[in-house]
Design an enzyme around this catalytic site. Structure first.
Site, PDB file in Angstrom:
ATOM      1  N   LYS A 144       0.962  -1.138  -0.020  1.00  0.00           N
ATOM      2  CA  LYS A 144      -0.061   0.016  -0.150  1.00  0.00           C
ATOM      3  C   LYS A 144       0.891   1.244  -0.081  1.00  0.00           C
ATOM      4  O   LYS A 144       1.372   1.370   1.148  1.00  0.00           O
ATOM      5  CB  LYS A 144      -0.912  -0.132   1.146  1.00  0.00           C
ATOM      6  N   GLY A 200       4.106   3.791  11.112  1.00  0.00           N
ATOM      7  CA  GLY A 200       3.359   5.167  10.969  1.00  0.00           C
ATOM      8  C   GLY A 200       2.752   5.480  12.223  1.00  0.00           C
ATOM      9  O   GLY A 200       3.236   5.262  13.539  1.00  0.00           O
ATOM     10  N   GLU A 224       4.852  -0.811  13.654  1.00  0.00           N
ATOM     11  CA  GLU A 224       5.746   0.069  14.466  1.00  0.00           C
ATOM     12  C   GLU A 224       5.063   1.255  14.404  1.00  0.00           C
ATOM     13  O   GLU A 224       4.784   2.131  13.578  1.00  0.00           O
ATOM     14  CB  GLU A 224       7.169  -0.026  13.637  1.00  0.00           C
ATOM     15  N   CYS A 261      11.297   7.603  14.368  1.00  0.00           N
ATOM     16  CA  CYS A 261      10.385   6.741  15.479  1.00  0.00           C
ATOM     17  C   CYS A 261      11.633   6.716  16.674  1.00  0.00           C
ATOM     18  O   CYS A 261      10.792   6.576  17.597  1.00  0.00           O
ATOM     19  CB  CYS A 261      10.341   5.633  14.991  1.00  0.00           C
ATOM     20  N   GLU A 350       3.908  10.691  22.006  1.00  0.00           N
ATOM     21  CA  GLU A 350       4.918  11.106  20.864  1.00  0.00           C
ATOM     22  C   GLU A 350       4.444  12.528  20.225  1.00  0.00           C
ATOM     23  O   GLU A 350       3.320  12.683  19.962  1.00  0.00           O
ATOM     24  CB  GLU A 350       5.072  10.083  19.929  1.00  0.00           C
TER      25      GLU A 350
HETATM   26  P1  NAP Z   1      -0.250   7.302   9.105  1.00  0.00           P
HETATM   27  O1  NAP Z   1      -1.145   8.335   9.063  1.00  0.00           O
HETATM   28  O2  NAP Z   1      -0.258   6.221  10.246  1.00  0.00           O
HETATM   29  O3  NAP Z   1      -0.198   6.460   7.784  1.00  0.00           O
HETATM   30  C1  NAP Z   1       0.535   5.249   7.356  1.00  0.00           C
HETATM   31  C2  NAP Z   1       0.024   4.734   6.272  1.00  0.00           C
HETATM   32  O4  NAP Z   1      -1.181   3.872   6.788  1.00  0.00           O
HETATM   33  C3  NAP Z   1      -0.695   5.410   4.942  1.00  0.00           C
HETATM   34  O5  NAP Z   1      -0.366   4.656   4.145  1.00  0.00           O
HETATM   35  C4  NAP Z   1      -2.297   5.423   5.464  1.00  0.00           C
HETATM   36  O6  NAP Z   1      -2.825   5.438   4.282  1.00  0.00           O
HETATM   37  C5  NAP Z   1      -2.409   4.092   6.319  1.00  0.00           C
HETATM   38  N1  NAP Z   1      -3.379   4.324   7.333  1.00  0.00           N
HETATM   39  C6  NAP Z   1      -3.487   5.259   8.242  1.00  0.00           C
HETATM   40  N2  NAP Z   1      -4.567   5.003   8.913  1.00  0.00           N
HETATM   41  C7  NAP Z   1      -5.089   3.923   8.331  1.00  0.00           C
HETATM   42  C8  NAP Z   1      -6.428   3.451   8.847  1.00  0.00           C
HETATM   43  N3  NAP Z   1      -7.054   3.670   9.705  1.00  0.00           N
HETATM   44  N4  NAP Z   1      -6.691   2.255   8.110  1.00  0.00           N
HETATM   45  C9  NAP Z   1      -5.774   1.770   7.100  1.00  0.00           C
HETATM   46  N5  NAP Z   1      -4.704   2.431   6.528  1.00  0.00           N
HETATM   47  C10 NAP Z   1      -4.423   3.459   7.339  1.00  0.00           C
HETATM   48  O7  NAP Z   1       1.292   7.922   9.208  1.00  0.00           O
HETATM   49  P2  NAP Z   1       2.009   8.867   8.423  1.00  0.00           P
HETATM   50  O8  NAP Z   1       1.048   9.417   7.359  1.00  0.00           O
HETATM   51  O9  NAP Z   1       3.271   8.259   7.852  1.00  0.00           O
HETATM   52  O10 NAP Z   1       2.395  10.075   9.618  1.00  0.00           O
HETATM   53  C11 NAP Z   1       1.139  10.650  10.314  1.00  0.00           C
HETATM   54  C12 NAP Z   1       1.937  10.502  11.658  1.00  0.00           C
HETATM   55  O11 NAP Z   1       2.302   9.134  11.975  1.00  0.00           O
HETATM   56  C13 NAP Z   1       2.845  11.484  12.019  1.00  0.00           C
HETATM   57  O12 NAP Z   1       2.401  12.609  12.445  1.00  0.00           O
HETATM   58  C14 NAP Z   1       3.578  10.762  13.250  1.00  0.00           C
HETATM   59  O13 NAP Z   1       3.145  11.073  14.440  1.00  0.00           O
HETATM   60  C15 NAP Z   1       3.591   9.139  12.848  1.00  0.00           C
HETATM   61  N6  NAP Z   1       4.556   8.599  12.319  1.00  0.00           N
HETATM   62  C16 NAP Z   1       5.475   7.624  13.230  1.00  0.00           C
HETATM   63  C17 NAP Z   1       6.342   7.139  12.449  1.00  0.00           C
HETATM   64  C18 NAP Z   1       7.038   5.960  13.307  1.00  0.00           C
HETATM   65  O14 NAP Z   1       8.136   5.505  13.027  1.00  0.00           O
HETATM   66  N7  NAP Z   1       6.593   5.508  14.526  1.00  0.00           N
HETATM   67  C19 NAP Z   1       6.812   7.098  11.314  1.00  0.00           C
HETATM   68  C20 NAP Z   1       5.940   8.258  10.555  1.00  0.00           C
HETATM   69  C21 NAP Z   1       4.971   8.738  11.096  1.00  0.00           C
HETATM   70  P3  NAP Z   1      -3.389   6.777   3.589  1.00  0.00           P
HETATM   71  O15 NAP Z   1      -2.176   8.089   4.157  1.00  0.00           O
HETATM   72  O16 NAP Z   1      -3.660   6.673   2.282  1.00  0.00           O
HETATM   73  O17 NAP Z   1      -4.727   7.435   4.387  1.00  0.00           O
END
Ligand code: NAP
Length: 482
Positions: A144, A200, A224, A261, A350
């Site tokens: 994805k 994410g 993660e 992260c 975080e």
């Molecule tokens: P994210 O919003 O969690 O998205 C990551 C992936 O998962 C994207 O492909 C997203 O799809 C998908 N997704 C999100 N929610 C979903 C759900 N409910 N059902 C199915 N798929 C879902 O992460 P991000 O865009 O990378 O960053 C947003 C926040 O995540 C940051 O502000 C930060 O707090 C955190 N983050 C943490 C880490 C870590 O290493 N722990 C790394 C990056 C980011 P779509 O975008 O297409 O909706």
């Protein structure tokens, strides 16, 4: 049939072929993916830099890390011992019942759904550690794509598809799927999916975890998610290393605009040295020029999180930043007493960006309370003299319960890719603390053990044949042999 259902049919057909392939086939395929990505270097680096706002130098390093980890898995598969082969020979003379011949090893799970991360457009994305460890184990991948770097993702997907063609792997070995949350949910819920890997937000990871646990047949989710990676600085150490500790901390906090992260968003300092230490850290942070964050959404979330924390009367702000420039994430620092930190859960959340809370403690007993209350972390770091470390084993013993990686030197940012790495800690930093998403152990997430009992020699997989044609390390009748 929906497009996704069709993709799963192709992946399942591919799986039945992949699981019968030799280590040689799989090694060649992984090496070819690395080669194809390297060939794309000239176009890929500027594209990933443009889409992520990360400097080209950082992306160049990330590309090296990406191909390096692909080759690490190629080497792992070539060597072959990762399957944990165990052979217990039969004993027909055993009384009162004869002992059967049992041979066990790890086998691939089936189609795996991978969600890439926004903060590592290469190393944790399309051909990142999750995809590659799944392919290495013999699982097809439905990837994805992350919407934050669509073109980069397409380019890497094309490189993998080229490798699929060159190595004559089945068509459904790797599929690149674009879409939003609904697409992600449909992928995770599909009956042919056998595992999900994700990097994410906590919200996204937890939503996928819940979906997969509600399925008629639940599947493992290796998510993660968030972590604040506390650093605990002990008194004698700080009095001897005040300047270098402040520099190391400030540099780690702002690395990659705090979008790692493993970013150390919490630091515990003794009251005796707090003023001197914080003044050093602040002067270091003030020299850091604000840099663009990954995308507007992440920058907006960063400033909103700071605004929410600013409501608390317990926090004293040492360095503040204004949300007056689109995309720019400036460093920010707040201070709180350990006794207040212990009473407020929000101080453990975080904040994705270059922000930290400095927690001022009075005693090691207070740190022990912190360790009990601390949520699961990817990493915990303790900076202490050898006398302090050996004299505070109760604290360290408690802290070990809270993290996947415990550091005694250096900073948590910069995760080494190797055989001993553990990148995954107790919930909520991940959904399965028994697994890692970095390093060679990542492959084990996509395999399950099967025991073959009294299997005819002709049917035995090479790993389990008596003559050990692959020369792998195995446990034979209780003894490790190669
Ligand atoms: P994210 O919003 O969690 O998205 C990551 C992936 O998962 C994207 O492909 C997203 O799809 C998908 N997704 C999100 N929610 C979903 C759900 N409910 N059902 C199915 N798929 C879902 O992460 P991000 O865009 O990378 O960053 C947003 C926040 O995540 C940051 O502000 C930060 O707090 C955190 N983050 C943490 C880490 C870590 O290493 N722990 C790394 C990056 C980011 P779509 O975008 O297409 O909706």
């Amino acid at each position: 049939m929906s497009k996704i259902a069709n993709s799963f049919q192709e992946a399942q057909q591919a799986f039945l072929i992949l699981k019968q392939q030799s280590n040689r086939d799989r090694t060649t395929f992984l090496e070819e993916i690395a080669n194809q990505i390297e060939l794309l270097k000239e176009e890929l680096i500027p594209m990933a830099a443009k889409e992520s706002n990360l400097p080209e130098g950082r992306i160049t390093g990330e590309l090296g890390r990406t191909v390096g980890q692909i080759r690490l898995f190629a080497g792992l598969v070539k060597e072959g011992s990762w399957v944990e082969a165990v052979i217990d020979h039969e004993d027909s003379e055993r009384k009162p019942v004869p002992k059967p011949d049992i041979r066990r090893m790890l086998r691939p799970l089936g189609p795996v759904v991978v969600f890439g991360a926004s903060n590592f457009p290469l190393a944790f994305s399309t051909a990142g550690g999750d995809t590659i460890s799944a392919l290495a184990s013999g699982c097809p991948v439905l990837y994805k794509a992350h919407p934050a770097h669509p073109e980069t993702s397409r380019m890497v997907a094309k490189a993998i598809q080229t490798a699929v063609g060159i190595c004559q792997m089945p068509e459904g070995t790797f599929q690149h799927i674009e879409g939003g949350i609904d697409t992600g949910q449909e992928l995770a819920a599909h009956p042919l999916a056998k595992a999900v890997a994700f990097t994410g937000s906590f919200k996204g990871g937890k939503a996928l975890f819940d979906t997969c646990n509600k399925r008629e047949i639940p599947i493992p989710v290796y998510a993660e998610m968030g972590s604040v990676n506390p650093i605990f600085v002990l008194e004698a150490y700080l009095s001897e290393n005040l300047e270098s500790a402040a520099t190391a901390y400030a540099n780690s906090l702002v690395l990659g605009v705090g979008q790692f992260c493993t970013n150390p968003g919490l630091i515990f300092v003794p009251k005796s040295h707090e003023a001197a230490f914080s003044s050093q850290v602040i002067s270091q942070l003030k020299t850091v020029a604000g840099a663009p964050m990954l995308h507007e959404g992440i920058c907006k979330t960063y400033h909103e999180a700071l605004k929410n924390l600013a409501i608390s009367e317990k926090l004293e702000w040492l360095l503040t930043t204004e949300a007056n420039q689109l995309l720019i994430g400036n460093p920010s620092l707040a201070k709180v007493k350990a006794s207040d930190w212990l009473n407020e859960e929000a101080f453990q959340e975080e904040v994705f960006g270059p922000f930290a809370i400095m927690v001022v403690y009075d005693s090691i007993a207070e740190l022990e309370e912190v360790a009990v209350q601390l949520k699961g972390q990817l990493t915990c770091t303790v900076w202490g003299t050898s006398t302090e470390l050996s004299g505070n084993k109760t604290f360290l013993n408690l802290l070990e319960e809270r993290c996947g990686r415990l550091l005694f030197k250096g900073v948590p940012t910069g995760v080494e890719v190797g055989h001993a790495m553990q990148h995954g800690g107790p919930y909520p930093s991940t959904t399965d603390s028994r697994s890692t998403s970095v390093g060679s152990f990542a492959i084990k997430r996509f395999a399950r053990p099967i025991a073959y009992q009294d299997t005819p020699e002709v049917l035995l997989l090479e790993e389990l044949k008596d003559e050990n044609p692959l020369q792998i390390l195995r446990k034979v009748d209780g003894e490790y042999l190669r």
